[in-house]
Write a protein that holds these residues in place. Structure first.
Motif, PDB file in Angstrom:
ATOM      1  N   SER A   1       0.840  -1.211   0.000  1.00  0.00           N
ATOM      2  CA  SER A   1       0.000   0.000   0.000  1.00  0.00           C
ATOM      3  C   SER A   1       0.862   1.243   0.000  1.00  0.00           C
TER       4      SER A   1
ATOM      5  N   ARG B   1       3.849   0.920  -3.413  1.00  0.00           N
ATOM      6  CA  ARG B   1       3.364   0.913  -4.802  1.00  0.00           C
ATOM      7  C   ARG B   1       1.917   1.361  -4.954  1.00  0.00           C
ATOM      8  N   GLY B   2       1.279   1.839  -3.894  1.00  0.00           N
ATOM      9  CA  GLY B   2      -0.154   2.143  -3.995  1.00  0.00           C
ATOM     10  C   GLY B   2      -0.914   0.928  -4.496  1.00  0.00           C
ATOM     11  N   ASP B   3      -0.438  -0.261  -4.115  1.00  0.00           N
ATOM     12  CA  ASP B   3      -0.923  -1.514  -4.701  1.00  0.00           C
ATOM     13  C   ASP B   3      -1.977  -2.143  -3.788  1.00  0.00           C
TER      14      ASP B   3
ATOM     15  N   PHE C   1      -9.644   0.268  -2.126  1.00  0.00           N
ATOM     16  CA  PHE C   1     -10.360   0.754  -0.952  1.00  0.00           C
ATOM     17  C   PHE C   1     -11.796   1.124  -1.292  1.00  0.00           C
TER      18      PHE C   1
ATOM     19  N   MET D   1      -9.821  -6.701 -10.327  1.00  0.00           N
ATOM     20  CA  MET D   1      -9.101  -5.976 -11.386  1.00  0.00           C
ATOM     21  C   MET D   1      -7.604  -5.902 -11.086  1.00  0.00           C
ATOM     22  N   LEU D   2      -7.236  -5.972  -9.796  1.00  0.00           N
ATOM     23  CA  LEU D   2      -5.820  -5.922  -9.402  1.00  0.00           C
ATOM     24  C   LEU D   2      -5.249  -7.310  -9.098  1.00  0.00           C
ATOM     25  N   ASP D   3      -6.027  -8.380  -9.418  1.00  0.00           N
ATOM     26  CA  ASP D   3      -5.570  -9.749  -9.125  1.00  0.00           C
ATOM     27  C   ASP D   3      -5.265  -9.925  -7.632  1.00  0.00           C
TER      28      ASP D   3
ATOM     29  N   ARG E   1      -1.681  -5.630  -1.231  1.00  0.00           N
ATOM     30  CA  ARG E   1      -1.019  -6.902  -1.572  1.00  0.00           C
ATOM     31  C   ARG E   1      -0.104  -7.375  -0.440  1.00  0.00           C
TER      32      ARG E   1
ATOM     33  N   TRP F   1      -4.889  -3.417 -17.952  1.00  0.00           N
ATOM     34  CA  TRP F   1      -3.774  -3.213 -17.016  1.00  0.00           C
ATOM     35  C   TRP F   1      -3.659  -1.748 -16.599  1.00  0.00           C
ATOM     36  N   LEU F   2      -4.360  -0.826 -17.263  1.00  0.00           N
ATOM     37  CA  LEU F   2      -4.342   0.571 -16.825  1.00  0.00           C
ATOM     38  C   LEU F   2      -5.270   0.785 -15.628  1.00  0.00           C
ATOM     39  N   LEU F   3      -6.058  -0.249 -15.267  1.00  0.00           N
ATOM     40  CA  LEU F   3      -6.874  -0.257 -14.049  1.00  0.00           C
ATOM     41  C   LEU F   3      -7.910   0.863 -14.021  1.00  0.00           C
TER      42      LEU F   3
ATOM     43  N   THR G   1      -8.281   2.204  -6.643  1.00  0.00           N
ATOM     44  CA  THR G   1      -6.991   1.778  -6.094  1.00  0.00           C
ATOM     45  C   THR G   1      -6.424   2.832  -5.154  1.00  0.00           C
ATOM     46  N   LEU G   2      -5.374   2.434  -4.431  1.00  0.00           N
ATOM     47  CA  LEU G   2      -4.660   3.359  -3.556  1.00  0.00           C
ATOM     48  C   LEU G   2      -3.732   4.281  -4.344  1.00  0.00           C
ATOM     49  N   SER G   3      -3.597   4.050  -5.660  1.00  0.00           N
ATOM     50  CA  SER G   3      -2.731   4.887  -6.505  1.00  0.00           C
ATOM     51  C   SER G   3      -3.523   6.101  -6.990  1.00  0.00           C
TER      52      SER G   3
ATOM     53  N   LEU H   1       4.532   7.130  -5.682  1.00  0.00           N
ATOM     54  CA  LEU H   1       4.158   5.894  -4.994  1.00  0.00           C
ATOM     55  C   LEU H   1       2.917   5.252  -5.616  1.00  0.00           C
ATOM     56  N   SER H   2       2.290   5.918  -6.579  1.00  0.00           N
ATOM     57  CA  SER H   2       1.094   5.381  -7.250  1.00  0.00           C
ATOM     58  C   SER H   2       1.524   4.492  -8.408  1.00  0.00           C
TER      59      SER H   2
END
Lengths: 291, 291
Positions: A37, A40-42, A45, A71-73, A107, A154-156, A161-163, B162-163
């Motif tokens: 989180s 990578r903002g991965d 939420f 969407m983020l696997d 993740r 893949w551009l989500l 996301t946290l990004s 970080l995103s």
């Protein structure tokens, strides 16, 4: 947002299954600098409004939480445990007319396979001014074509996301232009959404919102408003919208879980009509929801 | 990445000025769930390689750290204090031939004005296989036109934020396609960069890399390789590249601070030539840097 008063950690095993809830100290550091989180903002939420202790549109939020995770696997969130966490925090906030709970899953620690999950909540800020006086928006290019959700998943686009650094930068740019908020436009000229809100436009007695297929978030607040449209003598439909549609609209709103329906009072500096009565009816309905 | 063995917090005041360094417990939670690094991926970072205790290309990394911070309207990082933090961690890792230090600054706790900063480091993973056998890449649409850095700076193209959820999703998509890594292409068909690397192509005895003006990160490793190109009898220049240029190249690499020069051995499943001798010379040079 204000300091969280309530925090619950949602523990997971290495297979990504939620294993339990653990109340934690909201004011203490809880996350490793190695959590995805942070690095990578991965993660994904949801922010759920709470009216006098009742989570609003909770099922829709948990559905969207799961959709973003897919969407983020990420592993499928356990709707039961996450719902329990939201309800526990909401009950602790029952003395407040407007509060919120946020759910987050990442993740986990880099290199591992155990997701990190937590939920926290507090009292909502005061949005009365935005709900009555409205917001001025600046139209900003989102850079992406309206077909990327299908052609480049893949551009989500459309995942919560946290990004969100770009969403925050867009609001700062809008403020530099003298506006309060941004409204994104696809690179091929279609209206999309705000950085943290859904667009609704009133045209010919119908509420219209852009399709999620354009790579935008399906709005939980917009969904509830559409289900109530007939009470206000309005139709409701999903359709593509262009900047000209916004300028000819009878009224328009940015809607979201906490700010609720904020009427758009100006677009790129040009005033647009605000329907004060309909806005008040919308926000009264949204605030009165008990599920 | 492996567990950090060394962590230093870089404290700041409310005006955003760095005030000091504080060694911290690397294995303990250090961050609030309310930190903007967590909630919004709202911060910037650098990863600096360390060779036997010597930070490599440190000035270039700190310059780029400051550049990214400016793009996000974050306070200017204090190069002196951040350099001290990197050196302190690097010295603790002097017993390892290859290690790394990461610097991170976020907008801090939501609602406040005090940035959160920290630096941490550990031993590098073993990249020998990627450096010798090379990597297979999949070309993936980045969704953005090549002019967005100029026309839409709020999209933060070219900032190291970080995103990075999209960068991680792109690598997963590349792996689904049987490749090791992704290589982004602009929506108007220009080669850009990898999710965590810079592209270099060898054409007619010249190393060529795409211009940062396309909205990509200016590569610190690429910069050092270009400064050494004459030692290998090569010219070096910045120029736009298209997928066809990659397919007709004499050789090509994805270069980055830790993996260093990884030769591209296939593009979308089609084998491409690897220059083993030149690659070994590049990596020998990169590993031997002492500043």
């Amino acid at each position: 947002m204000s300091t969280p008063q309530h925090l619950i950690l949602v523990s997971h095993d290495q297979e990504g299954h939620a294993t339990g809830l653990l109340p934690a100290e909201a004011d203490a550091p809880q996350l490793s600098v190695l959590d995805a989180s942070v690095t990578r903002g991965d993660g994904v939420f949801e922010t759920i409004s709470v009216g006098s202790g009742h989570p609003q549109a909770l099922d829709a939020h948990l559905d969207r939480f799961a959709r973003s995770a897919r969407m983020l696997d990420l592993p499928e969130p356990d709707a039961g445990l996450w719902g329990d966490a939201v309800h526990a925090i909401a009950e602790a906030l029952a003395g407040h007319e407007e509060a919120w709970v946020k759910t987050v899953i990442s993740r986990g620690i880099e290199g591992g396979s155990t997701p990190t999950g937590w939920a926290y909540g507090s009292v909502s800020p005061d949005f009365r001014r935005e709900r009555t006086e409205g917001v001025a928006v600046a139209l900003l290019d989102r850079g992406l074509r309206s077909d990327v959700a299908e052609t480049a998943p893949w551009l989500l686009a459309g995942a919560k996301t946290l990004s969100y650094a770009v969403n925050k930068a867009a609001v700062r740019e809008a403020q530099r232009r003298g506006a309060d908020d941004a409204l994104f436009v696809s690179s091929d000229g279609l209206l999309l959404e705000g950085p943290t809100s859904t667009l609704i436009v009133l045209h010919d007695r119908a509420l219209v919102t852009p399709p999620a297929a354009l790579g935008i978030l399906p709005g939980t607040t917009q969904h509830d408003l559409f289900s109530a449209a007939r009470d206000w003598g309005l139709d409701a439909r999903v359709d593509v919208l262009r900047p000209d549609d916004l300028r000819t609209a009878e009224s328009a709103w940015l809607v979201s879980s906490l700010r609720l329906a904020a009427p758009i009072r100006a677009v790129d500096g040009a005033a647009t009509p605000v329907d004060a009565g309909l806005t008040a009816a919308m926000n009264g309905f949204l605030r009165s929801r008990r599920s």
